[in-house]
Write an enzyme that holds these catalytic residues in place. Structure first.
Site, short mmCIF file in Angstrom:
data_model
loop_
_atom_site.label_atom_id
_atom_site.label_comp_id
_atom_site.label_asym_id
_atom_site.label_seq_id
_atom_site.Cartn_x
_atom_site.Cartn_y
_atom_site.Cartn_z
N ASP A 170 -15.96 0.02 2.49
CA ASP A 170 -14.76 0.86 2.51
C ASP A 170 -14.73 1.78 1.29
O ASP A 170 -14.39 2.97 1.39
CB ASP A 170 -13.50 -0.01 2.54
CG ASP A 170 -12.25 0.78 2.21
OD1 ASP A 170 -11.90 1.67 3.01
OD2 ASP A 170 -11.64 0.54 1.15
N ARG A 194 -15.11 10.42 2.05
CA ARG A 194 -14.02 11.10 2.76
C ARG A 194 -13.25 12.05 1.83
O ARG A 194 -12.85 13.14 2.24
CB ARG A 194 -13.04 10.08 3.35
CG ARG A 194 -13.56 9.35 4.58
CD ARG A 194 -12.55 8.30 5.02
NE ARG A 194 -11.26 8.91 5.33
CZ ARG A 194 -10.09 8.29 5.17
NH1 ARG A 194 -10.04 7.06 4.68
NH2 ARG A 194 -8.97 8.90 5.49
N SER A 250 -9.01 1.85 6.35
CA SER A 250 -9.27 1.70 4.92
C SER A 250 -8.24 0.80 4.26
O SER A 250 -8.57 -0.12 3.51
CB SER A 250 -9.30 3.06 4.25
OG SER A 250 -9.53 2.94 2.86
N LYS A 277 -8.95 -3.22 2.71
CA LYS A 277 -8.67 -3.70 1.36
C LYS A 277 -7.71 -4.89 1.38
O LYS A 277 -7.88 -5.85 0.63
CB LYS A 277 -8.10 -2.56 0.51
CG LYS A 277 -9.15 -1.55 0.08
CD LYS A 277 -8.60 -0.53 -0.89
CE LYS A 277 -7.90 0.61 -0.18
NZ LYS A 277 -8.85 1.54 0.47
N HIS A 280 0.86 -1.18 0.00
CA HIS A 280 0.00 0.00 0.00
C HIS A 280 0.89 1.23 0.00
O HIS A 280 1.94 1.25 0.65
CB HIS A 280 -0.90 0.04 1.24
CG HIS A 280 -1.71 1.29 1.34
ND1 HIS A 280 -2.89 1.49 0.65
CD2 HIS A 280 -1.48 2.44 2.03
CE1 HIS A 280 -3.36 2.69 0.92
NE2 HIS A 280 -2.52 3.29 1.74
#
Length: 442
Positions: free
Chosen positions: A163, A170, A185, A189, A84
């Site tokens: 999400d 957001r 979040s 995922k 990520h």
């Protein structure tokens, strides 16, 4: 129980129970909770925060709102690793991480996203490839992982849909700064994708005028990610990396895909991009035993590049998801071109000492290469290539960048921004380190 009661509890600083979190997320998933309520909830969390326990429960609830991948039945023969990134200008590392890790024996089901207010996200870059199906069915996703070793896709309606809905709200309501929501979040995922080991590339900027995370804020977010992922049972390493300048030499969706292909083929590799790619991939290989040491990991990664295996895997992934079979061999044949390709020069020569990255993003906006709303269509061909680095000298022979524009008006706007926001000096500056710190939850 009512959604407004959950919002009120968090607004008043009360910890939320698992039951309250599950109830609210279920309502997000079945649309009984409105966007107004999601925005209110997100702002309450942004202002009041969440404990690590609450954050993990939110992540688990969002992951469970859709299908959770279970790779055990496929007998993959290697660990399921993931990455990520908090994103950055010119960040095309996801396009490199997935095939490199797959070439070294890992499996990478990488779920990426679009972006607002910045240059394109990984999904935007991939969609500049003709025919590439960024939102495949779950069956196709599983098949590509099993046969190829990696698949970089968008967040489909099957993977953590609650999400996805919360994240999009957001982006529009000013609550992206919440460490708890950001952590929940990303965990949602990765848990939904069946991740067994996670590398988080946390971008930070030591420039006080930047809108990126400061080093201090990045350390605080890294601590939250490390502690919550440990509670969730997910081995994780958080790497704090520099975002003081463009990463690599390109900014813009098709241009970044082209740079990633050139990197994988060995045609051209920017030194900073190569160094950070090797660092992140080596951390991944040692995280789940694909390499016994950092040195062994780097040796495996170099072999994956030099042998052409990583490039071959990228080509197979693109073809398996509907893209052209010869993209690696002939990227110029398939990736879109802008009609105007021209350099922009500094108004006075000198060494580049700093660049205003939000302004670089604004230049891409002027060109049409980033969106302000999710409905807006991007121009995948526009952007900038050959972007200069901090410490390099610009003069009449070395431009600041080469601008790829759709028309003269957008070229002029982007050129003016780059000229004004890339700063030079007579003295050669010292570059910031690539890696500031690595935090692990092991």
């Amino acid at each position: 129980m009512l959604a407004q009661e959950v919002i009120r509890h968090k607004r008043d600083g009360q910890p939320l129970t698992k039951e309250e979190i599950d109830f609210f997320v279920k309502g997000v998933g079945d649309w009984s909770v409105t966007e107004c309520q999601i925005a209110s909830f997100a702002m309450a969390v942004c202002l009041r925060g969440m404990s690590d326990g609450e954050t993990v429960e939110l992540a688990r609830a969002m992951a469970s709102s859709g299908e959770v991948m279970d790779w055990s039945s496929l007998d993959l023969g290697g660990p399921v690793l993931n990455k990520h990134s908090t994103g950055g200008i010119g960040d095309k590392l996801n396009l490199l991480f997935a095939p490199l890790i797959a070439a070294c024996g890992g499996f990478v089901p990488l779920v990426a996203g679009r972006r607002l207010g910045a240059t394109g996200g990984t999904l935007d870059k991939l969609e500049s490839i003709p025919g590439y199906t960024a939102m495949p069915s779950t069956d196709t996703f599983c098949r590509v992982i099993r046969e190829v070793g990696c698949a970089v896709i968008g967040q489909t309606i099957d993977l953590a849909p609650a999400d996805k809905r919360i994240f999009e709200v957001r982006l529009l309501c000013g609550s992206m700064e919440s460490r708890s929501l950001t952590t929940a979040s990303l965990l949602a995922k990765k848990l939904a994708a069946g991740t067994q080991g996670l590398i988080v590339d946390l971008k930070c900027d030591t420039n006080p005028d930047s809108d990126a995370l400061s080093l201090d804020d990045a350390k605080k977010l890294a601590a939250v990610i490390a502690s919550t992922s440990k509670i969730a049972g997910l081995p994780t390493k958080v790497v704090l990396t520099d975002m003081n300048q463009v990463l690599g030499r390109t900014v813009g969706n098709a241009l970044e895909v082209a740079e990633a292909i050139a990197y994988l083929k060995g045609d051209k590799r920017d030194e900073r991009l190569d160094a950070i790619c090797m660092d992140l991939c080596a951390e991944a290989l040692t995280l789940k035993g694909l390499a016994a040491s950092d040195a062994e990991a780097r040796e495996k990664l170099r072999h994956a590049l030099d042998s052409g295996k990583a490039a071959e895997i990228f080509a197979k992934m693109v073809a398996a998801l509907g893209g052209p079979k010869d993209l690696i061999e002939n990227p110029e044949k398939h990736l879109p071109d802008a009609p105007i390709v021209r350099p922009v020069y500094a108004e006075r020569s000198g060494y580049v000492r700093a660049m205003d990255l939000p302004a670089v993003g604004a230049a891409v906006t002027a060109l049409g290469g980033r969106r302000k709303t999710f409905e807006q269509t991007l121009d995948p061909a526009v952007g900038m290539s050959d972007f200069i680095r901090i410490g390099e000298k610009t003069d009449k022979d070395r431009p600041l960048a080469v601008i790829h524009a759709r028309n003269e008006e957008s070229f002029a706007q982007a050129a003016k921004i780059v000229q004004n926001k890339v700063q030079t000096s007579a003295e050669k500056p010292t570059e910031a380190p690539l890696i500031y710190e690595t935090i692990t939850n092991l």
